[in-house]
Design a protein around this motif. Structure first.
Motif, PDB file in Angstrom:
ATOM      1  N   ALA A  77       0.810  -1.218   0.000  1.00  0.00           N
ATOM      2  CA  ALA A  77       0.000   0.000   0.000  1.00  0.00           C
ATOM      3  C   ALA A  77       0.845   1.269   0.000  1.00  0.00           C
ATOM      4  O   ALA A  77       1.841   1.361   0.708  1.00  0.00           O
ATOM      5  CB  ALA A  77      -0.920   0.007   1.217  1.00  0.00           C
ATOM      6  N   ALA A 125      -3.182  -1.419  -8.503  1.00  0.00           N
ATOM      7  CA  ALA A 125      -4.422  -0.643  -8.510  1.00  0.00           C
ATOM      8  C   ALA A 125      -4.157   0.789  -8.090  1.00  0.00           C
ATOM      9  O   ALA A 125      -3.302   1.055  -7.239  1.00  0.00           O
ATOM     10  CB  ALA A 125      -5.437  -1.269  -7.562  1.00  0.00           C
ATOM     11  N   LYS A 127      -6.176   3.880  -6.433  1.00  0.00           N
ATOM     12  CA  LYS A 127      -7.385   4.049  -5.643  1.00  0.00           C
ATOM     13  C   LYS A 127      -7.882   5.488  -5.586  1.00  0.00           C
ATOM     14  O   LYS A 127      -8.825   5.782  -4.869  1.00  0.00           O
ATOM     15  CB  LYS A 127      -7.149   3.537  -4.214  1.00  0.00           C
ATOM     16  CG  LYS A 127      -6.729   2.077  -4.157  1.00  0.00           C
ATOM     17  CD  LYS A 127      -7.848   1.181  -4.633  1.00  0.00           C
ATOM     18  CE  LYS A 127      -7.522  -0.278  -4.408  1.00  0.00           C
ATOM     19  NZ  LYS A 127      -8.634  -1.153  -4.711  1.00  0.00           N
ATOM     20  N   ASP A 138      -4.836   8.061   3.695  1.00  0.00           N
ATOM     21  CA  ASP A 138      -5.750   7.440   2.732  1.00  0.00           C
ATOM     22  C   ASP A 138      -4.935   6.605   1.746  1.00  0.00           C
ATOM     23  O   ASP A 138      -3.811   6.961   1.379  1.00  0.00           O
ATOM     24  CB  ASP A 138      -6.548   8.486   1.948  1.00  0.00           C
ATOM     25  CG  ASP A 138      -7.784   8.965   2.681  1.00  0.00           C
ATOM     26  OD1 ASP A 138      -8.063   8.473   3.802  1.00  0.00           O
ATOM     27  OD2 ASP A 138      -8.482   9.847   2.137  1.00  0.00           O
ATOM     28  N   LEU A 139      -5.519   5.505   1.291  1.00  0.00           N
ATOM     29  CA  LEU A 139      -4.873   4.628   0.323  1.00  0.00           C
ATOM     30  C   LEU A 139      -4.845   5.292  -1.039  1.00  0.00           C
ATOM     31  O   LEU A 139      -5.887   5.694  -1.564  1.00  0.00           O
ATOM     32  CB  LEU A 139      -5.611   3.289   0.248  1.00  0.00           C
ATOM     33  CG  LEU A 139      -5.070   2.252  -0.733  1.00  0.00           C
ATOM     34  CD1 LEU A 139      -3.651   1.842  -0.349  1.00  0.00           C
ATOM     35  CD2 LEU A 139      -5.996   1.033  -0.738  1.00  0.00           C
ATOM     36  N   GLU A 142      -1.858   0.595  -4.822  1.00  0.00           N
ATOM     37  CA  GLU A 142      -1.405  -0.692  -4.299  1.00  0.00           C
ATOM     38  C   GLU A 142      -0.455  -1.332  -5.301  1.00  0.00           C
ATOM     39  O   GLU A 142      -0.642  -1.211  -6.503  1.00  0.00           O
ATOM     40  CB  GLU A 142      -2.586  -1.633  -4.069  1.00  0.00           C
ATOM     41  CG  GLU A 142      -3.449  -1.223  -2.903  1.00  0.00           C
ATOM     42  CD  GLU A 142      -4.594  -2.199  -2.688  1.00  0.00           C
ATOM     43  OE1 GLU A 142      -4.830  -2.538  -1.510  1.00  0.00           O
ATOM     44  OE2 GLU A 142      -5.233  -2.603  -3.669  1.00  0.00           O
TER      45      GLU A 142
END
Length: 145
Positions: A77, A125, A127, A138-139, A142
């Motif tokens: 992450a 990914a 996000k 916050d993400l 990934e």
């Protein structure tokens, strides 16, 4: 060196490591960040006694998720190091990235912060989207395994 930084009305005590090292290590509330300044000391940089905010911030390496709260280069992450707005995204899912490569730009208090990859790997990914507001931790993206 310790400095006080204000972001969106919140005050943070930031401890900075060697300003001539690359990356510069900054510790905020016990969390370690790697900062990659765009200017090198060999280019005639003079370090002021009391740092001031500028219109362009140095590049910031985003922290990555871990149980200890510290950056780990093998984590999947990439998290927002500060609250702000995503200005642009420089990679796409599936992209192979190198450690230190630009992933996105996060604007906070009219200062653009380059978020760089904490590791080499493939982006699995994304996000967030350009224009999206994000909070601290916050993400953002990934990595694939």
């Amino acid at each position: 060196m310790k400095v006080i930084v204000r972001i969106e009305g919140q005050q943070f005590e930031v401890e900075l490591g060697d300003l001539y090292a690359r990356p510069v290590i900054a510790t905020v509330e016990g969390q370690r960040f790697e900062v990659w300044p765009e200017t090198s000391p060999s280019a005639g940089l003079t370090i002021p006694q009391a740092p001031r905010a500028t219109s362009e911030m140095p590049a910031v390496r985003a922290p990555v998720a871990s149980s200890s709260g510290l950056s780990e280069s093998n984590s999947k992450a990439v998290l927002a190091p500060i609250p702000g707005v995503i200005v642009s995204i420089a990679v796409e899912p599936g992209a192979e990235v190198e450690q230190g490569q630009e992933l996105c730009i996060l604007e906070a208090m009219k200062m653009k912060n380059v978020i760089r990859s904490p590791r080499t790997g493939q982006i699995a990914a994304i996000k967030v989207a350009a224009g999206q507001h994000v909070k601290h931790h916050d993400l953002l993206m990934e990595f694939a395994e």
